[in-house]
Design an enzyme around this catalytic site. Structure first.
Site, PDB file in Angstrom:
ATOM      1  N   TYR A 299       8.929  15.247   0.458  1.00 12.79           N
ATOM      2  CA  TYR A 299       8.989  16.832   0.029  1.00 12.79           C
ATOM      3  C   TYR A 299       8.509  16.916  -1.474  1.00 12.79           C
ATOM      4  CZ  TYR A 299       9.351  19.084   4.288  1.00 12.79           C
ATOM      5  OH  TYR A 299       8.837  19.564   5.887  1.00 12.79           O
TER       6      TYR A 299
ATOM      7  N   SER B  27      12.775   6.025 -14.040  1.00 11.39           N
ATOM      8  CA  SER B  27      11.837   6.759 -14.312  1.00 11.39           C
ATOM      9  C   SER B  27      11.920   8.334 -14.001  1.00 11.39           C
ATOM     10  CB  SER B  27      10.429   6.671 -14.552  1.00 11.39           C
ATOM     11  OG  SER B  27       9.612   6.569 -14.563  1.00 11.39           O
ATOM     12  N   SER B  28      12.220   8.389 -12.958  1.00  8.93           N
ATOM     13  CA  SER B  28      11.392   9.472 -12.299  1.00  8.93           C
ATOM     14  C   SER B  28      12.983  10.684 -12.635  1.00  8.93           C
ATOM     15  CB  SER B  28      11.759   9.635 -10.295  1.00  8.93           C
ATOM     16  OG  SER B  28      10.362   8.618 -10.028  1.00  8.93           O
TER      17      SER B  28
ATOM     18  N   HIS C  21      14.727  12.666  11.927  1.00  9.91           N
ATOM     19  CA  HIS C  21      13.503  12.896  13.249  1.00  9.91           C
ATOM     20  C   HIS C  21      12.734  11.563  12.995  1.00  9.91           C
ATOM     21  CE1 HIS C  21      11.670  15.548   9.442  1.00  9.91           C
ATOM     22  NE2 HIS C  21      10.830  14.709   9.086  1.00  9.91           N
ATOM     23  N   HIS C  22      13.558  10.864  11.597  1.00  9.01           N
ATOM     24  CA  HIS C  22      12.105   9.074  11.711  1.00  9.01           C
ATOM     25  C   HIS C  22      13.400   8.320  12.393  1.00  9.01           C
ATOM     26  CE1 HIS C  22      10.017  11.407   7.995  1.00  9.01           C
ATOM     27  NE2 HIS C  22      11.547  12.303   7.859  1.00  9.01           N
TER      28      HIS C  22
ATOM     29  N   THR D 196       6.978  26.873   6.137  1.00 12.21           N
ATOM     30  CA  THR D 196       5.754  26.940   5.981  1.00 12.21           C
ATOM     31  C   THR D 196       4.883  27.391   6.400  1.00 12.21           C
ATOM     32  OG1 THR D 196       6.786  23.958   6.265  1.00 12.21           O
ATOM     33  CG2 THR D 196       4.457  24.333   5.665  1.00 12.21           C
TER      34      THR D 196
ATOM     35  N   HIS E 182      13.431  12.397   3.566  1.00  7.67           N
ATOM     36  CA  HIS E 182      12.678  12.939   3.610  1.00  7.67           C
ATOM     37  C   HIS E 182      12.107  14.248   2.591  1.00  7.67           C
ATOM     38  CE1 HIS E 182      10.044  14.914   6.573  1.00  7.67           C
ATOM     39  NE2 HIS E 182      11.199  17.101   5.847  1.00  7.67           N
TER      40      HIS E 182
ATOM     41  N   LYS F 160       4.733  30.345   3.890  1.00  4.81           N
ATOM     42  CA  LYS F 160       3.542  29.334   2.815  1.00  4.81           C
ATOM     43  C   LYS F 160       1.497  30.046   3.284  1.00  4.81           C
ATOM     44  CE  LYS F 160       5.099  26.571  -0.558  1.00  4.81           C
ATOM     45  NZ  LYS F 160       5.357  27.425  -1.178  1.00  4.81           N
TER      46      LYS F 160
ATOM     47  N   HIS G 297       0.720  -0.983   0.293  1.00  5.10           N
ATOM     48  CA  HIS G 297      -0.124   0.001   0.560  1.00  5.10           C
ATOM     49  C   HIS G 297       1.123   1.040  -0.314  1.00  5.10           C
ATOM     50  CE1 HIS G 297      -2.638   2.756   2.036  1.00  5.10           C
ATOM     51  NE2 HIS G 297      -2.381   3.404   1.888  1.00  5.10           N
TER      52      HIS G 297
ATOM     53  N   ASP H  83       6.405  22.556 -26.233  1.00  7.12           N
ATOM     54  CA  ASP H  83       6.022  20.998 -25.763  1.00  7.12           C
ATOM     55  C   ASP H  83       6.988  20.694 -24.510  1.00  7.12           C
ATOM     56  OD1 ASP H  83       6.198  17.915 -25.743  1.00  7.12           O
ATOM     57  OD2 ASP H  83       5.614  17.912 -27.614  1.00  7.12           O
TER      58      ASP H  83
ATOM     59  N   GLU I 209      12.186  12.843  -0.544  1.00  2.86           N
ATOM     60  CA  GLU I 209      10.804  11.916  -0.859  1.00  2.86           C
ATOM     61  C   GLU I 209       9.737  12.845  -0.939  1.00  2.86           C
ATOM     62  OE1 GLU I 209      11.060   9.993  -2.826  1.00  2.86           O
ATOM     63  OE2 GLU I 209       8.876   9.451  -3.385  1.00  2.86           O
TER      64      GLU I 209
ATOM     65  N   SER J 109      -1.500  26.815  -4.507  1.00  3.14           N
ATOM     66  CA  SER J 109      -1.253  28.670  -4.889  1.00  3.14           C
ATOM     67  C   SER J 109      -1.871  29.383  -6.200  1.00  3.14           C
ATOM     68  CB  SER J 109       0.505  28.855  -5.044  1.00  3.14           C
ATOM     69  OG  SER J 109       0.951  28.649  -3.904  1.00  3.14           O
TER      70      SER J 109
ATOM     71  N   TRP K 130       7.189  -0.549   3.969  1.00  7.31           N
ATOM     72  CA  TRP K 130       7.651   0.392   2.698  1.00  7.31           C
ATOM     73  C   TRP K 130       9.311   1.120   2.956  1.00  7.31           C
ATOM     74  CZ3 TRP K 130       9.108   5.700   1.681  1.00  7.31           C
ATOM     75  CH2 TRP K 130       9.355   6.495   2.503  1.00  7.31           C
TER      76      TRP K 130
ATOM     77  N   ARG L 173       1.909   0.183  15.191  1.00  2.00           N
ATOM     78  CA  ARG L 173       1.336   0.702  13.580  1.00  2.00           C
ATOM     79  C   ARG L 173       1.774  -0.640  13.075  1.00  2.00           C
ATOM     80  NH1 ARG L 173       5.462   4.416  10.106  1.00  2.00           N
ATOM     81  NH2 ARG L 173       4.994   3.449   8.775  1.00  2.00           N
TER      82      ARG L 173
END
Lengths: 284, 535
Positions: B258, B170-171, B303-304, B329, B254, B332, B78, B107, B256, B269, B143, B451
């Site tokens: 963002y 690809s990315s 922090h993870h 943040t 991390h 924004k 998932h 293009d 990722e 925006s 994951w 979890r």
């Protein structure tokens, strides 16, 4: 103190609303909603920090959401609101909303940093226990003694957790939170845990003690706690790092007793020769 | 000269290959964008089915629909499907469609590379999903793929790693294309600080992608060699270090986060000024805030892993750097609120999703701030509180922004208007039940539910039931979305004007609806640019 009371008030009103929901179990509803205060000075301080952060966030939310809701109501096109297209920039406002958050953050960071340093002080322990995680259970070795406890999920929980067991979880006392052999510690004494693992990463967590530390193969992590002298009792927790099929089935149960009872327990379980650790049996 | 014009006009209507060739050999940014969006929607559906299975298993204590390993496979897949299969391709699809239209480019700069970067994906997804059917089932280590647990899985393990390599390639190709397009193909007069925010946030996202996807590839490759070639990067018994993987993974992980949310900031925006009929407040501050968030994202990974036993000084550093992210943040959010302030607001579906984003993403931000405080994190880490936190920023955050973006630009893509009433139904069902689904998970985490567990103690049943019911209704109401889009394309009311939104500014709204197959063959005029730059 006042904050905590306010929190309880809010909690009970939320519960009052939720009373129509199927809240069949909760005897004390607040425990279902919030972090436990726990029985160590660390867990109580963590609770206070958590509540402080929560109320700061609620305060910011009230202000920011308040302004937004005001706009949503009063600056609607359907109310004939005319856009003020010149309002695109204001150095003054922008400086304010950059510096005020910084000040709030500093205000939160200072107590958090103090507490962090305090609860990571593992010096001068009175009891040392080596905690070894394995798939799936915990082994506790009382350093300086010959006592060793291998702690796995209790037979009743284990039986009820099997596929097609047909046993209702509510009929099992402390379903998934009970073990065959509990780890016994004295109240009022500083207990230091030396935490490691023999296979994959696990994490030893007992919310009431305010201790969570990963058990990592090749590492020995430290954590310590002192249970308040007036709070003997049984404290339950679970592994909190995914460790395979039995991750949900390796609970932690700490029984805190008086120092005298602890000494008696140690004596009873000591053997003249160091006991060989039993090989952990795999869950079928 | 007249001849030249004729050829140009000819090219505009022709050169559109028919049948399967149009899609397999696609080089048109609109076709590729469409394919990306369809792929993302498909994966969103598959990942959503996994989520439904998870919520069914967690409906009550003692529920035994799946074997624990199967349950772990479901949570793992998932997460991977939603991150790499749904949200990231949706952003690339929107980038493909919108960046050339918004900067006045004919293009993407590298159309064949674009084709390659899309067509890698179906293979990657097939490989990843096929791993469910190999002996031992799909990878069940989360994951995050932490070793040594990850090393315990069978044939699915190399399949997943190869799939991640493909998705990473690809990315990276997609990101290169975005950067080259923005840097080289802007219309004359489209200076960097005139670019729409969506283009800006995507430019910064593209740099993040190029910086961190190779890190992920390295981390999983080291696991691969540990498993098959006898190395011991992460194997403690061989002198390796499992915590090294955590550091390398989260150094990718991390930024990722963002990558998943910055384009959402861009879309919000765009939408809020349109439906507030007022220019974006503090345009330059928004650009700088995005850039600072991107920079900070590289120095907060610790922090993870506050519970892995880092030195206190390191924990302190990661706590402070993480708290710092709240500042840009906050800027924004305040800018968006100030944009609505004294505007003339109307609530078409894109705006509804944008407003919900503001409220609910902020809630995710608040729990993020709480998680940054290390002592509290000792209690939150690895519990449902964290699950609630990141679902708040990803579902009513990233996913709502994608919905908002599609409802905003679908008329431009199709030349038709969708059924507003149904879209509002989609919105209200989503916004109500996303909260029923995720808000109780805060309580569960605080009350002590870890979890990634297939079964739990009976005292957690009530809120899990509420969460599951919310999940089922939220999941079911997402079926409306493809229905609304397909109905719009087939039989929506055609739009005569260039823009169905009276407050919209930007080059894409200077083009007719639907946008012609080949757009901006001649660059936009200065008048168009000036009109667009009113934001």
């Amino acid at each position: 103190m006042k904050r905590a009371r306010l929190g309880r008030l809010l909690g009970s009103s939320v519960l009052g609303l939720a009373g129509r929901l199927p809240l069949a179990w909760g005897a004390s509803g607040w425990d279902e909603l919030n972090m436990p205060r726990g029985v160590t000075s660390a867990s109580k301080s963590i609770y206070a920090l958590h509540m402080m952060a929560l109320w700061v966030c609620v305060g910011i939310a009230v202000v920011v959401f308040g302004v937004m809701i005001w706009s949503l109501i009063f600056h609607r096109k359907s109310r004939g609101a005319v856009p003020d297209v010149t309002l695109t920039h204001s150095t003054k406002v922008e400086v304010v909303w950059t510096t005020v958050p910084v000040l709030i953050l500093v205000g939160m960071a200072i107590p958090a940093a103090r507490l962090l340093v305090k609860i990571n002080n593992n010096t001068d322990p009175q009891v040392n226990i080596r905690v070894t995680g394995f798939q799936w259970g915990w082994r506790y070795q009382y350093l300086g003694t010959t006592v060793s406890v291998i702690s796995k999920i209790s037979a009743s929980s284990n039986a009820a957790s099997q596929l097609h067991s047909g046993i209702r979880p509510t009929s099992v006392p402390h379903y998934l939170l009970s073990v065959d052999h509990q780890v016994v510690v004295p109240v009022g004494e500083k207990v230091r845990l030396l935490i490691t693992s023999i296979d994959v990463i696990h994490s030893w967590w007992v919310p009431d003690l305010g201790v969570k530390r990963d058990a990592i193969p090749g590492y020995i992590n430290e954590a310590s706690f002192t249970i308040a002298a007036d709070r003997p009792g049984t404290y339950r927790g679970q592994c909190t790092e995914l460790c395979g099929r039995g991750h949900a089935y390796m609970p932690i149960v700490v029984r805190a007793v008086t120092p005298a009872a602890y000494q008696a327990w140690l004596k009873k379980h000591s053997s003249p020769r160091a006991r060989r650790p039993r090989t952990p049996r795999q869950r079928p | 000269m007249a001849e030249l014009h004729q050829t140009a006009a000819h090219a505009e209507h022709d050169h559109k290959p028919h049948g399967w060739r149009r899609w397999v050999f696609a080089t048109n940014h609109k076709d590729i964008g469409t394919m990306y969006l369809i792929a993302a929607a498909t994966m969103f559906l598959i990942g959503g089915l996994a989520a439904m299975a998870i919520r069914a298993q967690l409906f009550k204590s003692g529920m035994k629909l799946f074997d624990p390993t199967m349950f772990n496979s479901l949570t793992t897949m998932h997460g991977l499907i939603m991150i790499f299969g749904a949200i990231m391709p949706a952003w690339v699809g929107l980038a493909n469609w919108m960046i050339p239209l918004q900067i006045g480019a004919p293009d993407m700069a590298l159309p064949r590379l674009n084709n390659l970067s899309f067509w890698i994906l179906p293979f990657a997804f097939t490989l990843m999903l096929a791993s469910f059917f190999v002996p031992g089932g799909a990878v069940a280590g989360g994951w995050t793929m932490y070793p040594p647990l990850m090393q315990q899985f069978g044939a699915a393990f190399p399949m997943l790693i190869f799939a991640i390599h493909l998705m990473g390639i690809s990315s990276i190709l997609g990101a290169i294309n975005v950067i080259v397009t923005i840097m080289n193909l802007r219309a004359p007069g489209m200076t960097l600080l005139r670019m729409p925010l969506f283009v800006w946030t995507w430019l910064i996202t593209a740099y993040l992608l190029i910086a961190v996807m190779p890190v992920l590839a390295g981390a999983v490759t080291m696991q691969l060699t540990d498993h098959f070639f006898g190395t011991s990067f992460f194997n403690a018994a061989g002198g390796g270090d499992p915590v090294l993987f955590l550091h390398v993974f989260w150094f990718f992980g991390h930024p990722e986060v963002y990558i998943l949310i910055l384009p959402a900031f861009g879309i919000i925006s765009e939408i809020i000024p349109t439906f507030s009929r007022k220019p974006l407040f503090g345009y330059e501050a928004m650009v700088y805030a995005t850039a600072s968030i991107a920079f900070l994202s590289f120095i907060v990974w610790g922090h993870h892993m506050f519970t892995v036993g880092m030195p206190v000084a390191a924990q302190l550093f990661f706590m402070l750097s993480t708290m710092l992210i709240a500042v840009p943040t906050g800027v924004k959010v305040f800018n968006w609120v100030a944009t609505m302030w004294r505007g003339s607001l109307s609530f078409e579906p894109p705006m509804l999703f944008a407003v919900a984003f503001l409220f609910l993403f902020s809630i995710g931000g608040f729990s993020g701030l709480m998680l940054a405080l290390v002592p509290s994190d000792y209690q939150y880490h690895g519990t449902y509180f964290v699950v609630a936190h990141f679902h708040y920023v990803l579902v009513p955050g990233a996913v709502f922004a994608i919905f908002g973006g599609v409802y905003y630009w679908l008329p431009k893509w199709s030349g038709r208007m969708y059924d507003m009433r149904l879209a509002k139904w989609h919105f209200w069902l989503s916004v109500i039940f996303v909260n029923v689904l995720f808000f109780p998970q805060h309580f569960l985490g605080l009350a002590g539910m870890p979890r990634r567990i297939p079964d739990y103690a009976p005292q957690f049943t009530d809120w899990n039931m509420v969460s599951s019911i919310g999940g089922f209704i939220f999941g079911a109401s997402q079926v409306l979305f493809p229905y609304i889009v397909i109905k719009c394309i087939r039989s929506g009311k055609p739009i005569e004007a260039n823009s169905p939104w009276d407050g919209a500014h930007g080059l894409e709204w200077e083009l007719p609806c639907p946008a012609p197959y080949h757009s901006w063959q001649t660059p936009p005029t200065e008048a168009m640019l000036a009109h667009g730059a009113e934001h």
